[in-house]
Write an enzyme that holds these catalytic residues in place. Structure first.
Site, PDB file in Angstrom:
ATOM      1  N   HIS A 163       0.850  -1.200   0.000  1.00  0.00           N
ATOM      2  CA  HIS A 163       0.000   0.000   0.000  1.00  0.00           C
ATOM      3  C   HIS A 163       0.876   1.237   0.000  1.00  0.00           C
ATOM      4  CE1 HIS A 163       0.762  -0.483   4.307  1.00  0.00           C
ATOM      5  NE2 HIS A 163       0.229   0.689   4.566  1.00  0.00           N
ATOM      6  N   HIS A 212       1.409   3.952   1.827  1.00  0.00           N
ATOM      7  CA  HIS A 212       1.939   4.744   2.950  1.00  0.00           C
ATOM      8  C   HIS A 212       3.464   4.847   2.896  1.00  0.00           C
ATOM      9  CE1 HIS A 212      -1.935   4.163   5.536  1.00  0.00           C
ATOM     10  NE2 HIS A 212      -2.013   5.192   4.724  1.00  0.00           N
ATOM     11  N   ASP A 226       5.786   4.821   5.037  1.00  0.00           N
ATOM     12  CA  ASP A 226       6.634   3.872   5.787  1.00  0.00           C
ATOM     13  C   ASP A 226       6.690   2.497   5.093  1.00  0.00           C
ATOM     14  OD1 ASP A 226       3.855   3.623   6.697  1.00  0.00           O
ATOM     15  OD2 ASP A 226       4.592   2.252   8.222  1.00  0.00           O
ATOM     16  N   HIS A 227       6.034   2.373   3.936  1.00  0.00           N
ATOM     17  CA  HIS A 227       6.082   1.127   3.157  1.00  0.00           C
ATOM     18  C   HIS A 227       6.690   1.315   1.760  1.00  0.00           C
ATOM     19  CE1 HIS A 227       3.619  -1.189   6.089  1.00  0.00           C
ATOM     20  NE2 HIS A 227       3.381   0.048   6.471  1.00  0.00           N
ATOM     21  N   HIS A 238      -7.583  -0.560   5.343  1.00  0.00           N
ATOM     22  CA  HIS A 238      -6.531   0.317   5.878  1.00  0.00           C
ATOM     23  C   HIS A 238      -6.300   1.446   4.876  1.00  0.00           C
ATOM     24  CE1 HIS A 238      -2.868   1.436   8.026  1.00  0.00           C
ATOM     25  NE2 HIS A 238      -2.175   1.334   6.902  1.00  0.00           N
ATOM     26  N   ASP A 283      -0.266  -3.649   6.328  1.00  0.00           N
ATOM     27  CA  ASP A 283      -0.891  -3.104   7.547  1.00  0.00           C
ATOM     28  C   ASP A 283      -2.356  -3.503   7.656  1.00  0.00           C
ATOM     29  OD1 ASP A 283       1.508  -1.893   8.087  1.00  0.00           O
ATOM     30  OD2 ASP A 283       0.808   0.154   7.774  1.00  0.00           O
ATOM     31  N   HIS A 290       4.500  -4.465  10.696  1.00  0.00           N
ATOM     32  CA  HIS A 290       4.994  -3.817  11.926  1.00  0.00           C
ATOM     33  C   HIS A 290       5.118  -4.823  13.067  1.00  0.00           C
ATOM     34  CE1 HIS A 290       4.471   0.501  10.743  1.00  0.00           C
ATOM     35  NE2 HIS A 290       3.562  -0.024   9.920  1.00  0.00           N
TER      36      HIS A 290
HETATM   37 FE    FE Z   1       2.682   1.005   8.191  1.00  0.00          FE
HETATM   38 ZN    ZN Z   2      -0.043   1.743   6.490  1.00  0.00          ZN
END
Ligand code: FE
Ligand code: ZN
Length: 256
Positions: A55, A57, A59-60, A113, A130, A168
């Site tokens: 996805h 985001h 942080d990915h 999400h 996530d 995570h």
């Molecule tokens: Fe994340």
């Molecule tokens: Zn995420």
């Protein structure tokens, strides 16, 4: 089955960049940060052969561009323009062979999400970003509780021994919440002891398995009497269906 190692490369506070290694090749899932990935590749004399994104985001996907400066590789991801660097956009049911790693993965669309979140499964593994966490689920940012329920139900249809690689390290806090959501579930105390020991030793608590999630994760157990009861108590009314139960415990977890 080919001999693939799946290595957790740590990024930020609690992200894992799952790195599939076969011989001298490596493919990464959700590289939020390129620096630890490049360090890992260099230290182990590995060549990057593919990037997979679940996805959009940061942080990915935040490390995609930097990795692509070092390695010209395909980037697999969802139909979402917010990840500009994706070269192969995938839909439900599509299969592809991970370049250089020689395993075939299938795509499931699991929006909730985010509205275009996907997962990759194959060779007894699931990379679920996530959406599904060990003993928990992701926050519902761009979808509905009904979509999260459908997404988790889809993932729970995979074989029980499927190894679950989440985005995570949230296991311990998720177990603590699960004990509140389903106090009668005796598996949770044992899992908590195990996970606490792993964290004390600096170990990763993942992968989980689909079987373990079915037995312990309250978000996939919204049809179970114990979860229905605590959710109903918090809501102050009887919750008649699993989606209402999920909505209630997701809201509870957001404030736990
Ligand atoms: Fe994340
Ligand atoms: Zn995420």
């Amino acid at each position: 089955m080919p001999s693939i190692n799946v290595i957790p490369v740590r990024a930020f506070n609690d992200n894992y960049v799952w790195t599939l290694v076969n011989g001298s090749n490596a493919a990464v899932v959700d590289p939020g940060d390129a620096t630890p990935v490049l360090e890992y590749l260099r230290a182990n004399n590995l060549t990057l052969t593919a990037i997979l994104n679940t996805h959009h985001h940061a942080d990915h996907v935040g490390g995609n561009e930097e990795l692509l400066r070092h390695f010209k590789v395909p980037v697999y991801g969802p139909h979402d323009e917010r990840i500009a660097s994706v070269t192969r956009r995938l839909r439900e049911g599509e299969r592809f062979t991970v370049d250089g790693i020689s395993i075939e993965l299938s795509v499931l669309e699991i929006p909730a999400h985010t509205r275009t979140h996907i997962s990759f499964d194959g060779a007894g593994m699931l990379f679920c970003g996530d959406t599904l966490f060990a003993c928990g689920c992701g926050r519902i940012f761009e979808g509905t509780p009904a979509q999260m329920h459908a997404a988790l139900t889809k993932l729970m249809a995979l074989p029980d021994d499927t190894r679950v690689y989440c985005g995570h390290e949230y296991t311990l806090s998720n177990i603590r919440f699960a004990k509140a959501a389903e106090p009668g579930n005796l598996l949770l105390a044992a899992w908590e002891t195990e996970a606490a020991g792993q964290r004390e030793r600096g170990e990763v608590t993942l992968p989980s398995t689909i079987g373990r999630e079915k037995a312990a994760n309250p978000f996939v157990r919204c049809d179970q009497p114990g979860v229905i009861a605590t959710a109903g108590k918090r809501a102050g009314r009887t919750l008649g269906d699993a989606i209402s139960v999920l909505a209630e415990i997701r809201d509870w977890k957001n404030n736990f």
